[in-house]
Design a protein around this motif. Sequence first.
Motif, PDB file in Angstrom:
ATOM      1  N   LEU A  48      12.863  17.994  -5.761  1.00 52.85           N
ATOM      2  CA  LEU A  48      12.933  18.225  -4.316  1.00 52.85           C
ATOM      3  C   LEU A  48      12.895  19.700  -3.930  1.00 52.85           C
ATOM      4  N   LEU A  49      13.158  20.601  -4.883  1.00 52.53           N
ATOM      5  CA  LEU A  49      13.130  22.033  -4.596  1.00 52.53           C
ATOM      6  C   LEU A  49      11.764  22.586  -4.993  1.00 52.53           C
ATOM      7  N   TRP A  50      11.035  23.105  -4.022  1.00 50.97           N
ATOM      8  CA  TRP A  50       9.689  23.633  -4.262  1.00 50.97           C
ATOM      9  C   TRP A  50       9.738  25.154  -4.240  1.00 50.97           C
ATOM     10  N   HIS A  51       8.806  25.775  -4.955  1.00 46.61           N
ATOM     11  CA  HIS A  51       8.732  27.240  -4.928  1.00 46.61           C
ATOM     12  C   HIS A  51       7.280  27.690  -5.031  1.00 46.61           C
TER      13      HIS A  51
ATOM     14  N   LEU B 100      10.282   0.468   9.019  1.00 45.51           N
ATOM     15  CA  LEU B 100       9.937   0.948   7.682  1.00 45.51           C
ATOM     16  C   LEU B 100      10.435   2.386   7.568  1.00 45.51           C
ATOM     17  N   ALA B 101      11.176   2.678   6.512  1.00 55.54           N
ATOM     18  CA  ALA B 101      11.727   4.018   6.347  1.00 55.54           C
ATOM     19  C   ALA B 101      11.558   4.491   4.913  1.00 55.54           C
ATOM     20  N   TYR B 102      11.168   5.756   4.760  1.00 52.89           N
ATOM     21  CA  TYR B 102      10.994   6.362   3.434  1.00 52.89           C
ATOM     22  C   TYR B 102      11.643   7.733   3.452  1.00 52.89           C
ATOM     23  N   HIS B 103      12.672   7.903   2.640  1.00 57.98           N
ATOM     24  CA  HIS B 103      13.453   9.125   2.645  1.00 57.98           C
ATOM     25  C   HIS B 103      12.978  10.095   1.555  1.00 57.98           C
ATOM     26  N   LEU B 104      13.610  10.111   0.393  1.00 51.43           N
ATOM     27  CA  LEU B 104      13.223  11.058  -0.661  1.00 51.43           C
ATOM     28  C   LEU B 104      11.769  10.908  -1.106  1.00 51.43           C
ATOM     29  N   PRO B 105      11.207   9.694  -1.177  1.00 51.03           N
ATOM     30  CA  PRO B 105       9.789   9.602  -1.539  1.00 51.03           C
ATOM     31  C   PRO B 105       8.884  10.359  -0.574  1.00 51.03           C
TER      32      PRO B 105
ATOM     33  N   SER C 210       0.832  -1.207   0.000  1.00 50.23           N
ATOM     34  CA  SER C 210       0.000   0.000   0.000  1.00 50.23           C
ATOM     35  C   SER C 210       0.865   1.254   0.000  1.00 50.23           C
ATOM     36  N   ILE C 211       1.855   1.293   0.884  1.00 54.67           N
ATOM     37  CA  ILE C 211       2.717   2.477   0.964  1.00 54.67           C
ATOM     38  C   ILE C 211       3.493   2.669  -0.337  1.00 54.67           C
ATOM     39  N   ASP C 212       3.959   1.570  -0.919  1.00 53.56           N
ATOM     40  CA  ASP C 212       4.682   1.662  -2.188  1.00 53.56           C
ATOM     41  C   ASP C 212       3.796   2.241  -3.295  1.00 53.56           C
ATOM     42  N   GLN C 213       2.533   1.877  -3.303  1.00 54.10           N
ATOM     43  CA  GLN C 213       1.611   2.422  -4.299  1.00 54.10           C
ATOM     44  C   GLN C 213       1.439   3.922  -4.133  1.00 54.10           C
ATOM     45  N   TRP C 214       1.457   4.387  -2.891  1.00 55.51           N
ATOM     46  CA  TRP C 214       1.274   5.820  -2.641  1.00 55.51           C
ATOM     47  C   TRP C 214       2.541   6.608  -2.938  1.00 55.51           C
ATOM     48  N   LEU C 215       3.688   6.116  -2.476  1.00 54.58           N
ATOM     49  CA  LEU C 215       4.924   6.896  -2.531  1.00 54.58           C
ATOM     50  C   LEU C 215       5.797   6.604  -3.757  1.00 54.58           C
ATOM     51  N   GLU C 216       5.590   5.456  -4.394  1.00 56.32           N
ATOM     52  CA  GLU C 216       6.362   5.071  -5.585  1.00 56.32           C
ATOM     53  C   GLU C 216       7.869   5.243  -5.364  1.00 56.32           C
ATOM     54  N   PRO C 217       8.439   4.551  -4.396  1.00 55.19           N
ATOM     55  CA  PRO C 217       9.851   4.754  -4.056  1.00 55.19           C
ATOM     56  C   PRO C 217      10.811   4.396  -5.186  1.00 55.19           C
ATOM     57  N   TRP C 218      10.391   3.550  -6.118  1.00 52.55           N
ATOM     58  CA  TRP C 218      11.268   3.154  -7.230  1.00 52.55           C
ATOM     59  C   TRP C 218      11.607   4.326  -8.151  1.00 52.55           C
ATOM     60  N   ARG C 219      10.892   5.429  -8.025  1.00 56.08           N
ATOM     61  CA  ARG C 219      11.136   6.593  -8.882  1.00 56.08           C
ATOM     62  C   ARG C 219      12.349   7.405  -8.443  1.00 56.08           C
ATOM     63  N   TYR C 220      12.882   7.124  -7.268  1.00 57.14           N
ATOM     64  CA  TYR C 220      13.910   7.989  -6.691  1.00 57.14           C
ATOM     65  C   TYR C 220      15.261   7.293  -6.582  1.00 57.14           C
ATOM     66  N   LYS C 221      16.293   8.039  -6.886  1.00 60.20           N
ATOM     67  CA  LYS C 221      17.664   7.604  -6.637  1.00 60.20           C
ATOM     68  C   LYS C 221      18.030   8.115  -5.251  1.00 60.20           C
ATOM     69  N   ASP C 222      18.062   7.225  -4.281  1.00 59.36           N
ATOM     70  CA  ASP C 222      18.140   7.642  -2.883  1.00 59.36           C
ATOM     71  C   ASP C 222      19.455   7.227  -2.248  1.00 59.36           C
ATOM     72  N   TYR C 223      19.645   7.682  -0.999  1.00 59.21           N
ATOM     73  CA  TYR C 223      20.874   7.455  -0.252  1.00 59.21           C
ATOM     74  C   TYR C 223      20.762   6.286   0.710  1.00 59.21           C
TER      75      TYR C 223
ATOM     76  N   LEU D 170       7.651   3.381  11.815  1.00 59.82           N
ATOM     77  CA  LEU D 170       7.652   4.050  10.511  1.00 59.82           C
ATOM     78  C   LEU D 170       8.357   5.392  10.656  1.00 59.82           C
ATOM     79  N   VAL D 171       9.415   5.609   9.854  1.00 60.23           N
ATOM     80  CA  VAL D 171      10.204   6.842   9.990  1.00 60.23           C
ATOM     81  C   VAL D 171      10.591   7.408   8.633  1.00 60.23           C
ATOM     82  N   HIS D 172      11.106   8.644   8.682  1.00 57.85           N
ATOM     83  CA  HIS D 172      11.695   9.294   7.514  1.00 57.85           C
ATOM     84  C   HIS D 172      13.179   8.961   7.410  1.00 57.85           C
ATOM     85  N   HIS D 173      13.873   8.974   8.542  1.00 64.08           N
ATOM     86  CA  HIS D 173      15.310   8.668   8.587  1.00 64.08           C
ATOM     87  C   HIS D 173      15.517   7.283   9.185  1.00 64.08           C
TER      88      HIS D 173
END
Length: 248
Positions: A129-132, A94-99, A9-22, A61-64
Amino acid sequence: MQLMQLLNSIDQWLEPWRYKDYAPNGLQVEGRAEVARIVCGVTASQALIDVAIARQADAILVHHGYFWKGEDARLVGMKRQRVAKLLQHDISLLAYHLPLDAHPELGNNARLAAVLGLDVAGQSGEQGLLWHGSWPKAGSARDFADHVSMLLGRPAQLLGDENQRVSKVAWCTGGAQGFFEEAIALGVHAFVTGEVSEQCFHLANEYGVAFIAAGHHATERYGVQVLGEKISHLHGINVEFVDLFNPV
């Protein structure tokens, strides 16, 4: 709910495969197969693990999370103690960074804009990642910094001319001081992120664009909260956000 169903479910929402992450996104440490209670927070620190154990959580569940590129891969010291506790109590991590930074609704940038009352115009920069956008109230850089401080509950550091008029704003949560020059190129009056580096002082003064360091932790509390609320609402899981103090 089954752990793997939750992850899907979370993968469907955040689509983590789209990001080149650390770091790896998703399941980092596997615990019990059934999830009924989740503790979420910004960082998977020992303090958050201790809270999760006390609350009898099935998952955190965390960001970092863990396993960052370039860090020592060995399970020793602090990392060993954290992972040992998770395994001992059969708790998943469970951790999700850039997504969880870039998502247009659940992400930290989207939620920070909502908290600060900013109107979003678009996303740019590396991986969006840069919003304006704009600050509808408009005012001086000092007014805007005070506005940020009040809403985040933490004193924000202001660099540059505090009398600079601010209406156009760029932002990126966390440690995004490296995006400052890209933000300046967008023609904004102020840039908001979590952390600050020495050269930001000179860029702010020489380009006439205010730099506001509002705290890495403080700017990244909101995405994981909203994600937790979505999980609770759609799947009936007990989700509790724990905002542990971090002055950075």
